[in-house]
Scaffold this motif. Structure first.
Motif, PDB file in Angstrom:
ATOM      1  N   UNK A  55       0.838  -1.196   0.000  1.00 52.40           N
ATOM      2  CA  UNK A  55       0.000   0.000   0.000  1.00 52.40           C
ATOM      3  C   UNK A  55       0.872   1.244   0.000  1.00 52.40           C
ATOM      4  N   UNK A  56       0.821   1.994  -1.098  1.00 54.98           N
ATOM      5  CA  UNK A  56       1.612   3.212  -1.193  1.00 54.98           C
ATOM      6  C   UNK A  56       0.833   4.430  -0.707  1.00 54.98           C
ATOM      7  N   UNK A  57       1.459   5.576  -0.823  1.00 53.27           N
ATOM      8  CA  UNK A  57       0.837   6.824  -0.375  1.00 53.27           C
ATOM      9  C   UNK A  57       0.260   7.636  -1.517  1.00 53.27           C
ATOM     10  N   UNK A  58       0.584   7.256  -2.764  1.00 56.76           N
ATOM     11  CA  UNK A  58       0.150   8.080  -3.885  1.00 56.76           C
ATOM     12  C   UNK A  58       0.803   9.447  -3.856  1.00 56.76           C
ATOM     13  N   UNK A  59       2.141   9.454  -3.732  1.00 61.81           N
ATOM     14  CA  UNK A  59       2.862  10.711  -3.537  1.00 61.81           C
ATOM     15  C   UNK A  59       2.974  11.492  -4.845  1.00 61.81           C
ATOM     16  N   UNK A  60       1.910  12.184  -5.189  1.00 62.63           N
ATOM     17  CA  UNK A  60       1.910  13.143  -6.296  1.00 62.63           C
ATOM     18  C   UNK A  60       1.529  14.499  -5.729  1.00 62.63           C
ATOM     19  N   UNK A 237       1.556   8.347   8.701  1.00 61.51           N
ATOM     20  CA  UNK A 237       1.899   7.451   7.604  1.00 61.51           C
ATOM     21  C   UNK A 237       1.311   6.062   7.880  1.00 61.51           C
ATOM     22  N   UNK A 238       0.411   5.548   7.017  1.00 63.55           N
ATOM     23  CA  UNK A 238      -0.211   4.249   7.286  1.00 63.55           C
ATOM     24  C   UNK A 238       0.635   3.054   6.857  1.00 63.55           C
ATOM     25  N   UNK A 239       1.754   3.265   6.188  1.00 67.29           N
ATOM     26  CA  UNK A 239       2.552   2.151   5.665  1.00 67.29           C
ATOM     27  C   UNK A 239       3.255   1.402   6.805  1.00 67.29           C
ATOM     28  N   UNK A 254       5.760   0.672  11.732  1.00 68.68           N
ATOM     29  CA  UNK A 254       5.300   1.706  10.799  1.00 68.68           C
ATOM     30  C   UNK A 254       6.490   2.510  10.285  1.00 68.68           C
ATOM     31  N   UNK A 255       6.371   2.947   9.048  1.00 70.56           N
ATOM     32  CA  UNK A 255       7.426   3.747   8.438  1.00 70.56           C
ATOM     33  C   UNK A 255       7.594   5.052   9.206  1.00 70.56           C
ATOM     34  N   UNK A 328       4.072  -3.640   3.649  1.00 67.60           N
ATOM     35  CA  UNK A 328       3.504  -4.991   3.751  1.00 67.60           C
ATOM     36  C   UNK A 328       4.535  -6.098   3.594  1.00 67.60           C
ATOM     37  N   UNK A 329       5.830  -5.779   3.509  1.00 67.65           N
ATOM     38  CA  UNK A 329       6.863  -6.815   3.527  1.00 67.65           C
ATOM     39  C   UNK A 329       6.868  -7.526   4.881  1.00 67.65           C
ATOM     40  N   UNK A 330       7.369  -8.764   4.890  1.00 69.27           N
ATOM     41  CA  UNK A 330       7.560  -9.515   6.129  1.00 69.27           C
ATOM     42  C   UNK A 330       9.040  -9.873   6.237  1.00 69.27           C
ATOM     43  N   UNK A 331       9.686  -9.441   7.302  1.00 71.19           N
ATOM     44  CA  UNK A 331      11.105  -9.726   7.533  1.00 71.19           C
ATOM     45  C   UNK A 331      11.194 -10.801   8.608  1.00 71.19           C
TER      46      UNK A 331
END
Length: 358
Positions: A55-60, A237-239, A254-255, A328-331
């Motif tokens: 899930x990105x932020x749509x950074x435009x 930031x929701x990421x 969270x980022x 959403x990566x899993x480390x």
């Protein structure tokens, strides 16, 4: 009997994290639904060009060319006129009266107001100064010496709305000289310090834009002028990504900035467990969409990918530094095989001590 019992319990020894073989064993099967990539510095550069995931932020963000630096009058604004005249036989003012107030003139939906003796005047779309000059020019035929003052109370169409994420949300009038995004946020009390990596979202003309607040702070050209009708929302930031296994903490993280490298992600979990982690096998699990799949190496070969890192080598460390974690990566920090052996040896020592005491 003690030794025999210990040997039988070797496969049952409890572990705080999975071994590398436990996770990667299925990859050897012909119908495996995931693929493995051993990460090197060169491979990290290749993967960085693969499609983004999560899930990105749509950074435009709109450019300065889309700004509106000047304030214009709109339907719904309330205009107040004061006409000054020094003639004794004025058509507008009573004897000994030098100023004629005309308050509460609401600009109609067609953009006009009514002014006595000059009829309907269209002022919507003009700046307050241009509207004042136009009315004064029209009055010149009946009152050559008249001078006009004009004040405006903005209607709903001439406001900027701060919806959330600031100390004082609400509607704010468009300033005569305009306000930038950061100036408007400051006007509303600023972004609370407790907000994590705040994201500024802007709704304008049916489109949505987003930028990290940190980007606006450090990139002056991004601090654009606001337009009437703009809506601003600020949120954390929701990421996020997930850390599991032999790390300092197993949790959702969270980022805290725009991007995090693999090494930075591990540091957010207080690093690796010194007594359990296998530094030669740190895994990142990532899922891609169908349209991202490639057979030429320009993208992932399967939807589910596992990237393995060897932090015991210089090349592996550079790869981890250059590898960017996606939302959403899993480390997973796998457990060292020596950890189980040390647990067994500890049991042996305790058992021998018990036998000696007996």
């Amino acid at each position: 009997m003690i030794v025999t019992s210990l040997l039988m319990s070797c496969g049952l020894a409890p572990r705080g994290a999975a071994l590398q073989g436990d996770i990667l064993r299925e990859s050897k099967q012909e119908n495996a639904d995931f693929d493995i990539v051993t990460m090197t510095k060169a491979q990290a550069d290749i993967v960085s060009r693969w499609p983004a995931t999560g899930k990105g932020l749509g950074l435009t963000w709109p450019g300065k060319g889309q700004s509106q630096p000047s304030r214009t009058l709109r339907a719904g604004d309330v205009v107040s006129l004061t006409i000054w005249e020094n003639q004794d036989n004025s058509l507008l003012a009573a004897p000994q009266q030098r100023a004629v107030p005309m308050n509460g003139l609401v600009i109609s939906p067609d953009g006009t107001i009514f002014v006595p003796y000059i009829d309907v005047v269209k002022i919507a779309g003009l700046s307050p100064e241009a509207a004042r000059a136009d009315i004064q020019k029209r009055l010149a035929s009946i009152a050559p010496s008249a001078q006009v003052q004009l004040e405006v109370a903005e209607g709903d169409s001439n406001t900027i709305e701060l919806v959330s994420g600031v100390e004082k949300p609400g509607r704010y009038p468009v300033a005569a000289r305009g306000l930038t995004v950061l100036s408007m946020l400051a006007e509303a009390g600023g972004i609370p310090d407790a907000m994590r990596n705040p994201v500024v979202r802007l709704q304008r003309g049916g489109k949505s834009y987003a930028a990290l607040a940190d980007t606006l702070y450090h990139t002056p050209e991004k601090d654009i002028m606001l337009r009437r009708g703009d809506r601003i929302m600020v949120e954390s930031d929701p990421r996020s990504f997930v850390l599991l296994g032999a790390t300092g903490a197993e949790r959702t993280v969270y980022f805290e900035k725009a991007t995090h490298s693999m090494l930075e992600a591990l540091s957010l979990a207080n690093g690796l467990s010194e007594s359990h982690a296998n530094i030669r096998s740190i895994l990142v699990l990532r899922q891609y969409s169908d349209h991202a799949l490639r057979s030429d190496g320009a993208g992932p070969s399967k939807k589910q990918m596992v990237f393995t890192f060897d932090l015991g080598s210089a090349d592996g460390l550079f790869a981890a530094r250059n590898f960017q974690i996606n939302p959403d990566d899993v480390i997973i920090a796998t457990e060292s095989p020596l950890s189980g052996a040390m647990s067994i040896l500890s049991l042996v020592n305790r058992s021998v001590g018990l036998a000696t005491n007996l």
